[in-house]
Design a protein around this motif. Structure first.
Motif: not given
Length: 497
Positions: A119-125, A168-174, A193-199, A401-405
């Motif tokens: 409701s906040v981070l998703w809306f901002v990005h 190695a630690v891979l953290v996912q998303d907002y 590492g961190h990966f953002s799946h959104t814009p 959209d970050g990507m849209n598969l």
């Protein structure tokens, strides 16, 4: 910051760890009390499978359902960093499944997941706020932010307790933007590492967050050695935010990894019997044109997320029927809008508006032999693949959209090839724009014009375009997407702390 996890001998044994809100497995409790599990898919699952069973991999996730929490209570998937692997009682131990599920209190999870992340981070990005009325960062927001901090801290502590030295630690998303910084304090030896799946929002929009919260998010992300984004555009936006609000990137490196479609899986799965059966059912719903020829299909497959722009897609289809009445009874809009986040009122309202508008279109334009919009709202993967195969035109018009598969999958699966109408605001546009028909997602008239152009493309050109789109869409398949990030992280110089 000192921690018991920093003490010699207190480290775990996992060499590769993934952290995400949703894990690779979910559980349901049967009427007889038995637990059944269901495996998920996606790039991270494929990647972990690709590194093999001897890699010492562990996936840390949150318990999301009563079934998940029961699985934790029974010791099937672990309960936290202090819980030893379970070997008895008939359940699979965490080490065998490679999953550690955290039973975070339900109210804390709800605040963190719905109150802040969605409701906040998703809306901002995704730049979705109606700014005359929202957001309002009041005392309730601060209370929920404290839960978001607690939620992220639970992940950081679990990762710290289970990671082998130098892992190695891979953290996912907002959902987990604070984890890298928290984990760096607990375990400076790790490669994070961190990966953002959104814009990522541009600075002018990101600064909408309270100053201290914006800085906390950026500092949390910059605790990572390496940050991954789906496109160069989103990476540049993050760097611009850091330059404006956090004195730059510091030692953190940036990588771009454009997640592709899983061609082998999709092509095999889309030709199974259940998909063939659903194709026959859809053909019955679509019907034939008055002259007996097959009707053309405009297909979209989305969750009813506000960013997907389904309502404007329906309005554009209505504009097409008004501007080009020759398409009436010759085309059907096959729209799959699967409910998403229905525990949030704004999403329930949006889903209802999609249904209302589809009904209005069918009432206004439909005939006894033609239903202009074939709308399905019950999630059915086989039916989605059936629609992919039948598609003449793929409509992918997200606001952002970050990507849209879906934009990558439909040209790959479509039997006869499809023309792709694609929003310039989708991350996939960076790779597919040359062979797509580009639209401004807010421009209903322009999108209607693009739909007419797409419907008018000849079969040979459509097939050629689809071939090129499919090649671009599969350039970085999911397993390789994950492995590229892992290898880049492991090849970086060791942590300086």
């Amino acid at each position: 910051m000192a921690s018991t996890q920093d003490a010699p001998g207190a480290h775990g044994s996992a060499k590769v760890l993934v952290a995400s809100n949703r894990g690779p497995v979910s559980y349901q409790v049967g009427d007889d009390g038995s637990l059944t599990s269901r495996r998920g898919g996606g790039g991270v699952v494929s990647g972990l499978s690709a590194i093999g069973p001897d890699a010492g991999a562990l996936w840390v996730c949150s318990a999301l359902s009563d079934g998940d929490r029961e699985a934790v209570r029974r010791g099937i998937v672990g309960a936290g960093p202090e819980a030893p692997p379970q070997r008895g009682g008939g359940g699979r131990r965490a080490g065998e499944d490679g999953v550690l599920m955290l039973d975070i209190p339900a109210d804390v999870h709800a605040d963190a997941y719905n109150g802040i992340a969605n409701s906040v981070l998703w809306f901002v990005h995704h730049m979705l706020y109606q700014t005359p009325l929202e957001p309002v960062f009041d005392a309730e927001f601060r209370r929920q932010w404290a839960s978001y901090e607690a939620y992220n801290r639970a992940f950081a502590e679990a990762l710290a307790g289970r990671a082998a030295p130098g892992a190695a630690v891979l953290v996912q998303d907002y959902h987990l933007t604070l984890v890298p910084g928290m984990l760096r304090e607990l375990r400076p030896d790790l490669r994070i590492g961190h990966f953002s799946h959104t814009p990522w929002a541009p600075p002018e929009y990101f600064r909408m967050l309270p100053d201290d919260i914006a800085e906390q998010v950026l500092r949390g992300m910059l605790g990572a050695d390496r940050l991954g984004f789906l496109t160069r555009r989103w990476a540049d936006a993050f760097e611009a935010c850091c330059a404006r609000f956090a004195d730059g990137l510091g030692d953190t490196r940036i990588g771009v990894h454009g997640l592709g479609a899983d061609a082998d899986f999709l092509r095999e799965r889309s030709h199974r019997t259940d998909v063939t059966e659903r194709m026959a059912a859809l053909r019955d719903e679509i019907g034939s044109a008055p002259d007996g020829t097959a009707r053309r299909t405009i297909v979209r497959v989305d969750r009813t997320e506000l960013s997907k722009n389904i309502v404007r897609g329906l309005l554009s289809y209505r504009q097409l029927l008004d501007d080009h009445p020759e398409w009436r009874e010759r085309v059907v809009h096959v729209a799959f809008a699967y409910p998403s986040r229905q525990d949030l009122a704004v999403y329930r309202d949006y889903t209802a508006e999609v249904q209302r508008l589809a009904d209005e279109l069918n009432s206004q334009y439909g005939t006894p032999d033609w239903t202009p919009v074939v709308l399905h709202v019950k999630d059915d993967f086989a039916r989605s693949l059936a629609a992919y195969r039948l598609a003449d035109v793929a409509l992918v018009n997200p606001i952002r959209d970050g990507m849209n598969l879906v934009a990558k999958e439909m040209p790959l699966v479509s039997d006869e090839g499809c023309a792709l109408v694609l929003s310039r605001e989708a991350g996939a546009h960076e790779e597919l724009g040359e062979d797509a028909i580009t639209v401004n997602p807010y421009d209903v008239v322009g999108t209607a014009r693009a739909l007419h152009e797409a419907l008018s493309v000849g079969p040979e050109e459509r097939a050629e375009r689809s071939k090129r789109l499919a090649a671009a869409a599969t350039a970085l398949p999911p397993a390789q997407w994950f492995l590229d990030q892992l290898h880049a992280l492991e090849e970086q110089p060791g942590p300086s702390a």
